[in-house]
Design a protein around this motif. Structure first.
Motif, PDB file in Angstrom:
ATOM      1  N   ILE A 130       0.714  -1.263   0.166  1.00 48.89           N
ATOM      2  CA  ILE A 130       0.219  -0.136  -0.036  1.00 48.89           C
ATOM      3  C   ILE A 130       0.820   1.288   0.069  1.00 48.89           C
ATOM      4  O   ILE A 130       0.678   2.139  -0.733  1.00 48.89           O
ATOM      5  CB  ILE A 130      -0.963  -0.146   1.194  1.00 48.89           C
ATOM      6  CG1 ILE A 130      -2.074  -1.310   0.969  1.00 48.89           C
ATOM      7  CG2 ILE A 130      -1.675   1.528   1.457  1.00 48.89           C
ATOM      8  CD1 ILE A 130      -2.922  -1.373   2.088  1.00 48.89           C
ATOM      9  N   ARG A 183       0.756   3.657  -3.165  1.00 48.54           N
ATOM     10  CA  ARG A 183       0.132   4.903  -3.184  1.00 48.54           C
ATOM     11  C   ARG A 183       1.245   6.065  -3.765  1.00 48.54           C
ATOM     12  O   ARG A 183       0.801   7.165  -4.177  1.00 48.54           O
ATOM     13  CB  ARG A 183      -0.026   5.444  -1.555  1.00 48.54           C
ATOM     14  CG  ARG A 183      -1.483   4.467  -0.888  1.00 48.54           C
ATOM     15  CD  ARG A 183      -1.774   5.073   0.312  1.00 48.54           C
ATOM     16  NE  ARG A 183      -2.067   6.348   0.394  1.00 48.54           N
ATOM     17  CZ  ARG A 183      -2.275   7.136   1.595  1.00 48.54           C
ATOM     18  NH1 ARG A 183      -2.276   6.458   2.641  1.00 48.54           N
ATOM     19  NH2 ARG A 183      -2.811   8.332   1.628  1.00 48.54           N
ATOM     20  N   GLY A 201      -5.788   8.037  -5.314  1.00 49.70           N
ATOM     21  CA  GLY A 201      -6.348   8.221  -4.125  1.00 49.70           C
ATOM     22  C   GLY A 201      -6.218   6.865  -3.320  1.00 49.70           C
ATOM     23  O   GLY A 201      -5.794   5.662  -3.819  1.00 49.70           O
ATOM     24  N   PRO A 202      -6.025   6.842  -1.930  1.00 46.94           N
ATOM     25  CA  PRO A 202      -5.935   5.689  -1.097  1.00 46.94           C
ATOM     26  C   PRO A 202      -6.929   4.527  -0.899  1.00 46.94           C
ATOM     27  O   PRO A 202      -6.571   3.324  -0.787  1.00 46.94           O
ATOM     28  CB  PRO A 202      -5.505   6.322   0.370  1.00 46.94           C
ATOM     29  CG  PRO A 202      -6.413   7.628   0.304  1.00 46.94           C
ATOM     30  CD  PRO A 202      -6.456   8.135  -1.000  1.00 46.94           C
ATOM     31  N   GLU A 203      -8.037   4.846  -1.273  1.00 46.34           N
ATOM     32  CA  GLU A 203      -9.104   3.882  -0.922  1.00 46.34           C
ATOM     33  C   GLU A 203      -8.947   2.712  -1.961  1.00 46.34           C
ATOM     34  O   GLU A 203      -9.167   1.626  -1.549  1.00 46.34           O
ATOM     35  CB  GLU A 203     -10.721   4.406  -0.815  1.00 46.34           C
ATOM     36  CG  GLU A 203     -10.979   5.337   0.412  1.00 46.34           C
ATOM     37  CD  GLU A 203     -10.437   6.891   0.111  1.00 46.34           C
ATOM     38  OE1 GLU A 203      -9.974   7.228  -0.809  1.00 46.34           O
ATOM     39  OE2 GLU A 203     -10.114   7.515   1.376  1.00 46.34           O
ATOM     40  N   PRO A 204      -9.181   3.299  -3.165  1.00 45.84           N
ATOM     41  CA  PRO A 204      -9.033   2.021  -4.319  1.00 45.84           C
ATOM     42  C   PRO A 204      -7.758   1.156  -4.325  1.00 45.84           C
ATOM     43  O   PRO A 204      -7.609   0.006  -4.373  1.00 45.84           O
ATOM     44  CB  PRO A 204      -8.968   2.802  -5.644  1.00 45.84           C
ATOM     45  CG  PRO A 204      -9.483   4.373  -5.420  1.00 45.84           C
ATOM     46  CD  PRO A 204      -9.121   4.418  -3.927  1.00 45.84           C
ATOM     47  N   VAL A 253      -5.876   0.445  -1.369  1.00 47.96           N
ATOM     48  CA  VAL A 253      -6.331  -0.180  -0.118  1.00 47.96           C
ATOM     49  C   VAL A 253      -7.116  -1.498  -0.604  1.00 47.96           C
ATOM     50  O   VAL A 253      -6.800  -2.684  -0.316  1.00 47.96           O
ATOM     51  CB  VAL A 253      -6.559   0.514   0.953  1.00 47.96           C
ATOM     52  CG1 VAL A 253      -7.082  -0.535   2.047  1.00 47.96           C
ATOM     53  CG2 VAL A 253      -5.702   1.443   1.682  1.00 47.96           C
ATOM     54  N   LEU A 254      -8.014  -1.156  -0.872  1.00 46.99           N
ATOM     55  CA  LEU A 254      -8.959  -2.302  -1.718  1.00 46.99           C
ATOM     56  C   LEU A 254      -8.386  -3.444  -2.458  1.00 46.99           C
ATOM     57  O   LEU A 254      -8.572  -4.479  -2.321  1.00 46.99           O
ATOM     58  CB  LEU A 254     -10.460  -1.560  -2.330  1.00 46.99           C
ATOM     59  CG  LEU A 254     -11.272  -2.558  -2.926  1.00 46.99           C
ATOM     60  CD1 LEU A 254     -11.893  -3.267  -1.614  1.00 46.99           C
ATOM     61  CD2 LEU A 254     -12.453  -1.902  -3.711  1.00 46.99           C
ATOM     62  N   ARG A 305      -5.536  -5.326  -0.558  1.00 49.51           N
ATOM     63  CA  ARG A 305      -6.083  -6.558   0.209  1.00 49.51           C
ATOM     64  C   ARG A 305      -6.995  -7.688  -0.449  1.00 49.51           C
ATOM     65  O   ARG A 305      -6.927  -8.497  -0.170  1.00 49.51           O
ATOM     66  CB  ARG A 305      -7.335  -5.614   1.366  1.00 49.51           C
ATOM     67  CG  ARG A 305      -6.705  -4.883   2.322  1.00 49.51           C
ATOM     68  CD  ARG A 305      -7.523  -4.247   3.610  1.00 49.51           C
ATOM     69  NE  ARG A 305      -6.764  -3.566   4.432  1.00 49.51           N
ATOM     70  CZ  ARG A 305      -7.396  -2.747   5.172  1.00 49.51           C
ATOM     71  NH1 ARG A 305      -8.614  -2.490   4.938  1.00 49.51           N
ATOM     72  NH2 ARG A 305      -6.819  -2.163   6.028  1.00 49.51           N
ATOM     73  N   THR A 306      -7.597  -7.150  -1.597  1.00 49.21           N
ATOM     74  CA  THR A 306      -8.196  -8.223  -2.450  1.00 49.21           C
ATOM     75  C   THR A 306      -7.134  -9.184  -2.981  1.00 49.21           C
ATOM     76  O   THR A 306      -7.252 -10.333  -2.970  1.00 49.21           O
ATOM     77  CB  THR A 306      -8.861  -7.705  -3.606  1.00 49.21           C
ATOM     78  OG1 THR A 306     -10.031  -6.766  -2.896  1.00 49.21           O
ATOM     79  CG2 THR A 306      -9.730  -8.550  -4.516  1.00 49.21           C
TER      80      THR A 306
END
Length: 69
Positions: free
Chosen positions: A18, A22, A29-32, A34-35, A38-39
């Motif tokens: 991550i 990033r 952005g960070p949310e996609p 991280v998703l 993790r996937t």
């Protein structure tokens, strides 16, 4: 009935991927990121532990690149 949520176990392969991704893909952005990371980690859960950091990051990087095309 109460559902218990298992605690999130810190995973160095996820944290390091991550952080690097990033920097490489700030426009997402960070949310996609991280998703996706993790996937990828979940999909690679049967892989050897020593190989996980590289495998997680490589798979996530490829998926993020495709998402930008």
């Amino acid at each position: 009935m109460t559902l218990a949520v298992p605690p999130i176990v810190p995973d160095p392969s996820v944290r390091s991927a991550i952080a690097r991704l990033r920097q490489e893909f700030p426009e997402l952005g960070p949310e996609p990121i991280v998703l996706v990371v993790r996937t990828c980690r979940e999909e690679l859960r049967g892989s050897p532990a020593d190989a996980l950091p590289e495998l997680v990051e490589r798979l996530a990087r490829q998926r993020l690149r495709v998402s930008l095309d």
